[in-house]
Design an enzyme around this catalytic site. Structure first.
Site, mmCIF file in Angstrom:
data_model
loop_
_atom_site.group_PDB
_atom_site.id
_atom_site.type_symbol
_atom_site.label_atom_id
_atom_site.label_comp_id
_atom_site.label_asym_id
_atom_site.label_seq_id
_atom_site.Cartn_x
_atom_site.Cartn_y
_atom_site.Cartn_z
ATOM 1 N N GLU A 182 -5.134 -8.379 0.283
ATOM 2 C CA GLU A 182 -5.841 -8.049 1.528
ATOM 3 C C GLU A 182 -7.322 -7.844 1.227
ATOM 4 O OE1 GLU A 182 -4.361 -4.810 3.950
ATOM 5 O OE2 GLU A 182 -2.284 -5.459 3.687
ATOM 6 N N GLU B 224 0.806 -1.227 0.000
ATOM 7 C CA GLU B 224 0.000 0.000 0.000
ATOM 8 C C GLU B 224 0.840 1.279 0.000
ATOM 9 O OE1 GLU B 224 -2.911 -0.207 3.145
ATOM 10 O OE2 GLU B 224 -3.999 -1.834 2.169
HETATM 11 O O1 IFM Z 1 -4.220 -3.174 8.950
HETATM 12 C C1 IFM Z 1 -4.153 -2.589 7.688
HETATM 13 C C2 IFM Z 1 -2.943 -3.093 6.927
HETATM 14 O O2 IFM Z 1 -1.768 -2.860 7.619
HETATM 15 C C3 IFM Z 1 -2.857 -2.417 5.596
HETATM 16 N N1 IFM Z 1 -4.095 -2.519 4.880
HETATM 17 C C4 IFM Z 1 -5.311 -2.181 5.554
HETATM 18 C C5 IFM Z 1 -5.387 -2.919 6.886
HETATM 19 C C6 IFM Z 1 -6.678 -2.530 7.610
HETATM 20 O O3 IFM Z 1 -6.728 -1.165 7.823
#
Ligand code: IFM
Length: 473
Positions: free
Chosen positions: A355, A163
């Site tokens: 994710e 990210e």
């Molecule tokens: O916990 C975070 C992660 O570190 C990065 N992506 C989003 C998740 C939830 O906010």
């Protein structure tokens, strides 16, 4: 309908969010250690000092992964645990921890997907200018090299950076995340540039030095705008909005993915910020664009758009009382259809959902168990949409639920629980939630247990499939 043979079922975590042991292995401080010590930055003054105490408990955690039947586990390596000063000397003890973790995973039949950077940036490098320093890409390359030299005899799957939009935007524009800066767009432009170059140098380094054939990707946020209808005009308008850059700033898709995957900055970026790019930026594009094997996408929610009179995408009003998670994020499962589809069509790469998940108000019920039907419903809906994308021809290789464990949710501290496994942060007791058993069955049946609907049709705010196309939230 099941998922394709060989589909990768996983769950993910990141180093600072679960490891704890911040003073072990000669680990140096990260920007997050410093940020957590700045009063008022993290809810309740929480820190990652202990987090899930995973460094001490990794064996038990791997046993829980095995119990769920995970085929893969996405972990991240802590840069300051491996290189306490950010560059130069490597911590043998730090690397040895990841050796043990990888061996434990392989022994349990779980494939490690190793993320090289998930935001715990060495404080020592931050003090030398951090991502603004023109050397920052080479620092990252050297660190990636140390990790690859050590683990690539057993690790095949790599993710360079998690990210980039979030650590740049939240960490350097709004200041809500570490290192807490509020920099002007000129600085952000250089930070993005150095980050993209860091990715490219790391990919090249992994290819050159890996001891087994590497499979490499990165994991940007997938910011998706889904059409509420599926006429060609609506789909094209939603696609255009998904890939548009409407304002200068790091919250978009193409400023990040086009240089890395297509070898060019989008015209909008050049129009908005070209004057801020470092001298010789054109030369760097070649190094940024390295062949990768998959595109990771982190997708939790998406926007919904309809068609304006001029053919443009118009955001749909958020419905009163919309379905949302404990974090307040809208529940929009179709983002897991349109996201993989749009990104695959633009970048022509296999997709891995690196994710997806939700924060939920979980607690231990009177029966001693953690019942989290919201997580089951959310995940079923999203997997149903992902399966629809696959059925429509999008090559999706895997799905990593976020997260394996409840953990340190950055500026939210421990308030937001994302785990399949409940963690009591006072005692470190782990309790697999109901969703963990449900996910185990999804994995065991390769998705068949989702049933024929799999959450594809019924909107989260309505009772019947007839309302599935009735508007947005
Ligand atoms: O916990 C975070 C992660 O570190 C990065 N992506 C989003 C998740 C939830 O906010």
């Amino acid at each position: 309908m099941s998922f394709p043979t060989g589909f990768v079922w996983g769950a993910g975590t990141s180093s600072y969010q679960i490891e704890g042991a911040v003073d072990e292995h000669g680990r140096g401080p990260s920007v997050w250690d410093a940020f957590c010590r700045t009063p008022g930055k993290i809810k309740h003054g929480d820190t990652g000092d202990i987090a899930c105490d995973h460094v001490a408990r990794y064996r038990g955690d791997v046993a829980l992964m095995k119990q769920i039947g995970l085929g893969a586990y996405r972990l991240s390596v802590s840069w300051p645990r491996v290189m306490p000063g950010g560059d130069g000397a490597v911590s043998e003890a730090g690397l040895a921890f990841y050796d043990r973790l990888v061996d434990e995973l392989l022994g349990a039949g779980i494939t490690p997907y190793v993320t090289i950077f998930h935001w715990d940036y060495p404080l020592a490098l931050y003090r030398r200018g951090g991502w603004l320093n023109p050397s920052s890409a080479s620092w990252f390359e050297a660190y990636a090299g140390a990790v690859v030299d050590r683990l690539s005899d057993r690790v095949r799957d790599w993710i360079t950076i998690n990210e980039p939009q979030v650590f740049i935007n939240h960490g350097h524009t709004t200041g809500e995340n570490a290192p807490g800066l509020r920099l002007p767009i000129g600085d952000i432009t250089r930070i993005v540039h150095n980050t993209l170059l860091a990715h490219g140098l790391a990919v090249r380094c992994i290819r050159e030095r890996a001891r087994t054939r590497a499979r490499i990707g990165w994991a940007p946020v997938g910011l998706v705008n889904s059409p509420v209808g599926d006429s060609p005009a609506e789909v094209e308008a939603a696609r255009a909005k998904t890939f548009a850059i409407e304002q200068p700033g790091a919250w978009n898709n193409t400023w990040f993915n086009d240089p890395v995957l297509l070898g060019r900055y989008p015209d909008e970026v050049l129009g908005l910020v070209a004057e801020h790019l470092p001298a010789g930026w054109e030369r760097d594009l070649e190094a940024m664009r390295q062949p990768v094997d998959f595109l990771g996408l982190n997708i939790y929610q998406g926007g919904r758009v309809s068609l304006g009179e001029g053919g443009e995408a118009v955001p749909v009003r958020q419905e009163t009382g919309r379905a949302r998670t404990a974090f307040g994020w809208s529940i929009t499962p179709e983002a897991l259809y349109w996201g993989p589809r749009f990104f695959h069509e633009r970048y022509k790469l296999p997709i891995v959902i690196t994710e997806n998940g939700l924060a939920n108000l979980d607690w231990v019920h009177l029966d001693g168990r953690v019942h989290d039907p919201q997580r089951i419903d959310y995940t079923a809906r999203h997997l149903g949409q992902l399966r629809r994308a696959i059925r429509d021809g999008v090559p999706v290789e895997g799905y990593f639920h976020w997260s394996l464990l409840d953990n340190f949710e950055w500026a939210e501290g421990y308030d937001q629980r994302f785990g399949l496994i409940y963690v009591n942060f006072e005692t470190q007791q782990r309790i697999p939630k109901e969703s963990a058993a449900w996910y185990a069955e999804v994995i065991r049946t390769n998705g068949r247990s989702l049933g024929p609907l799999g959450g594809e049709a019924v909107p989260a705010n309505a009772a019947g499939a007839d309302q599935a196309r009735g508007g947005g939230s």
